[in-house]
Structure formats: C-alpha cells, structure tokens
Design an enzyme around this catalytic site. Sequence first.
Site, PDB file in Angstrom:
ATOM      1  N   PRO A   1       0.844  -1.189   0.000  1.00  0.00           N
ATOM      2  CA  PRO A   1       0.000   0.000   0.000  1.00  0.00           C
ATOM      3  C   PRO A   1       0.890   1.253   0.000  1.00  0.00           C
ATOM      4  CG  PRO A   1      -0.018  -1.066   2.164  1.00  0.00           C
ATOM      5  CD  PRO A   1       0.759  -1.960   1.243  1.00  0.00           C
TER       6      PRO A   1
ATOM      7  N   GLY B   1       4.080   4.388   5.017  1.00  0.00           N
ATOM      8  CA  GLY B   1       5.373   4.292   5.712  1.00  0.00           C
ATOM      9  C   GLY B   1       6.164   3.051   5.361  1.00  0.00           C
ATOM     10  N   LEU B   2       5.762   2.331   4.309  1.00  0.00           N
ATOM     11  CA  LEU B   2       6.459   1.085   3.967  1.00  0.00           C
ATOM     12  C   LEU B   2       7.406   1.251   2.767  1.00  0.00           C
ATOM     13  CD1 LEU B   2       3.485  -1.426   4.435  1.00  0.00           C
ATOM     14  CD2 LEU B   2       5.237  -0.762   6.081  1.00  0.00           C
ATOM     15  N   GLY B   3       7.586   2.475   2.315  1.00  0.00           N
ATOM     16  CA  GLY B   3       8.534   2.726   1.226  1.00  0.00           C
ATOM     17  C   GLY B   3       8.019   2.252  -0.125  1.00  0.00           C
TER      18      GLY B   3
ATOM     19  N   SER C   1       6.565   3.871  -2.561  1.00  0.00           N
ATOM     20  CA  SER C   1       6.875   4.772  -3.671  1.00  0.00           C
ATOM     21  C   SER C   1       8.333   4.602  -4.120  1.00  0.00           C
ATOM     22  CB  SER C   1       6.594   6.217  -3.221  1.00  0.00           C
ATOM     23  OG  SER C   1       7.199   7.124  -4.081  1.00  0.00           O
ATOM     24  N   ALA C   2       9.266   4.521  -3.161  1.00  0.00           N
ATOM     25  CA  ALA C   2      10.679   4.328  -3.523  1.00  0.00           C
ATOM     26  C   ALA C   2      10.860   2.972  -4.198  1.00  0.00           C
ATOM     27  CB  ALA C   2      11.560   4.438  -2.288  1.00  0.00           C
ATOM     28  N   ALA C   3      10.143   1.955  -3.715  1.00  0.00           N
ATOM     29  CA  ALA C   3      10.262   0.615  -4.324  1.00  0.00           C
ATOM     30  C   ALA C   3       9.817   0.662  -5.787  1.00  0.00           C
ATOM     31  CB  ALA C   3       9.430  -0.396  -3.540  1.00  0.00           C
TER      32      ALA C   3
ATOM     33  N   ASP D   1      14.533   5.874   2.105  1.00  0.00           N
ATOM     34  CA  ASP D   1      13.631   4.943   1.414  1.00  0.00           C
ATOM     35  C   ASP D   1      14.284   4.410   0.137  1.00  0.00           C
ATOM     36  OD1 ASP D   1      11.996   5.989   3.368  1.00  0.00           O
ATOM     37  OD2 ASP D   1      10.239   6.181   2.087  1.00  0.00           O
TER      38      ASP D   1
HETATM   39  C1  MEV Z   1       9.846   8.465   5.365  1.00  0.00           C
HETATM   40  O1  MEV Z   1       9.815   7.072   5.051  1.00  0.00           O
HETATM   41  C2  MEV Z   1      11.037   8.761   6.227  1.00  0.00           C
HETATM   42  C3  MEV Z   1      11.165  10.226   6.663  1.00  0.00           C
HETATM   43  O2  MEV Z   1      12.283  10.268   7.566  1.00  0.00           O
HETATM   44  C4  MEV Z   1      11.380  11.153   5.498  1.00  0.00           C
HETATM   45  C5  MEV Z   1      12.760  11.014   4.843  1.00  0.00           C
HETATM   46  O3  MEV Z   1      13.661  10.428   5.440  1.00  0.00           O
HETATM   47  O4  MEV Z   1      12.904  11.558   3.747  1.00  0.00           O
HETATM   48  C6  MEV Z   1       9.942  10.686   7.430  1.00  0.00           C
END
Ligand code: MEV
Length: 313
Positions: A83, A87-89, A91-93, A141
């Site tokens: 999803p 907070g699971l990254g 988008s970067a993945a 990420d």
């Molecule tokens: C987001 O996954 C992590 C944050 O620390 C933002 C970042 O490091 O760019 C909140």
Amino acid sequence: MASAFGKLILLGEHAVVHGCPALVAGLQRGATASATADEGQRLQLGDRSCHRGDGSDLGQAYDSLLTSMGRSGISVEVSPELPLGVGLGGSAAISVAIARALLELDASPPEEPRTAQDSQQVFEASMAWERIFHGDPSGVDSAAATFGGCLRYVRGESPESVKNAVPLVIAVAVAGPAAETKTMVEQVAKLKSQSPDKFQKTLEAIHALVDNAQLALQAGDLSGLGQLLNYNQMLLAGWLLSTPEIEHAVALARDAGALGAKLTGAGGGGCVLALAGDRADAIMNSWKNEGLECFLSKVPASIGATTPGGISA
Ligand code: MEV
C-alpha cells in the site's frame, strides 16, 4: 522482470532528514516492473496510468526518473506490492523497480549482475522520482529499496550493512489513514525553527538510540532493541507525529507481549511496527480483533556484514 524492496524504519525516521543516522530493514516485497521500447512513453502503475510529463505528479515523476537515467522512448508497466503512503517505502520501491527495468532493457542477458555503478544510477533515479512527491527526501527509502537487508543510513553517505546476529520477526499494522510525508516533514522542520536548541537535544537523543540499537542488533539483544524502539516512539510523539490510532496499535502490541513497538515512516497515520520475539501470533490476533490490517515480516540473521555499494545522496 525487475524488482525492488519496501522498507521498515526501525529507528531514526525524521531525524534522518536532519543528519542523524536511521536503521532500516528491507521488506521482502515492494514492486516489480518491466520496460519496453515505445514512443508512447506510458507508465502503467497498477490501475493508474500516465504519460511522461503529462502534467500529473506521476507523469512528472516518470519524466524526472527517465531524465535522471538519460533515457527516452520507453514505456513501463509496474505492479506495486505494498500500500502507498503508509510508511512502507512503496513509492521508492516503485521507482527502483522502474529504474532497474530500464537497465534490464539494455542488458544482455537481462539478469546480468548489478554493479555498484548501476546501484548509484538506480539510487539517483529513485531520488529524482521521490523529490516530486516528498520535496526533500533524506534518501533512506531509496537506499532501502535499492539494497534491502538491514542498513544504517546517514544522509549523503554510503549506506552501511548492519549484521543482525539473530533473525527479527516484525509485526506491522496499518494503524490509520496515511498522512503525506511532505506535510509531516514540514511539520517537524517548523518545530526545529521554533525551538532549535530543544530540537537539537531530541536529535542527539535519537542519534544515541540508533547507535545503541545498532549494537543491540549486532549482539542479538532483542529485548534491548525493543526498549530502544519504545524510547524512539516517545520522542517521535514529542514531535507530534503520533496519533491516537498509532498509540492504540502500539499499546495493543505491547500488551500482547511485543518487545517494543513504534510508528514507522512519516507518522501522522500509517503503520506501526512491533518487535515480536515469540509473541507474533498474540500481537497479530490482538490487532486483527480490532479490525486492523496487519502482516508479519521476517529479517533473517545476516551471514556477513559488507558495505552494500558505493552510493552517496
Ligand atoms: C519516510 O519514510 C522517512 C522520513 O524520515 C522522510 C525522509 O527520510 O525523507 C519521514
């Protein structure tokens, strides 16, 4: 087919934006992608689609990524496995999977080993993508999505592999609707400008927690690591990143016997993680009873610690 990892920040989110180290563990899933030569320059992302530079955020991100890799005339199809925005990254993945799919298009045979230079290129392409959505990302990420495993990441430095002496069982729950990373990062930056001295003290405290957590990971001291997660949660709550839903999910996990629990990622909603030890079933049941979506992630013990590759953000 190219792939990339999602991530769980064990400790140090937000502080990493301001120069502190973060400890991050790769998830076994993230995204897969395949690329084809095609002048249409279309990006198909699950059931969403766009064209390079079509004015949408996605089209702009695709354009930035292709520009960073010096490519054109390519369409990509991506299957996200996580999803987004919790907070699971995820988008970067997605960006790392796309960048790898572009490299695969040139490679023959397509699955040839990745070089450090490839990793640097992939990391930079991922950062170009992430900047469209997150403003000024630290790169944690993108580094986790590129390398996986357990990493210590400091902005602007090559990530360091961290050898975890024992396997980690981490339970993850979606505690509430996601907040925008960009908004949460700006909120923390505001606290910094309002009270720089106080902010600096919290940063130093988080830095010490991360250093000690790294030692605990390397020594296989799971109960020590759990305590440090709990302290980090307290400091993140002090930066107004927690929510009643996050606190509730954290309390459920601790009551069910978790060694430690905290929010992971940008906060303001999204996911919590719990270091489960041998209480994984109890924690998962407790969350499920409250209707929370949750899953388990296992980080195997490391065989050897090496520097994953020369990247610099
Ligand atoms: C987001 O996954 C992590 C944050 O620390 C933002 C970042 O490091 O760019 C909140």
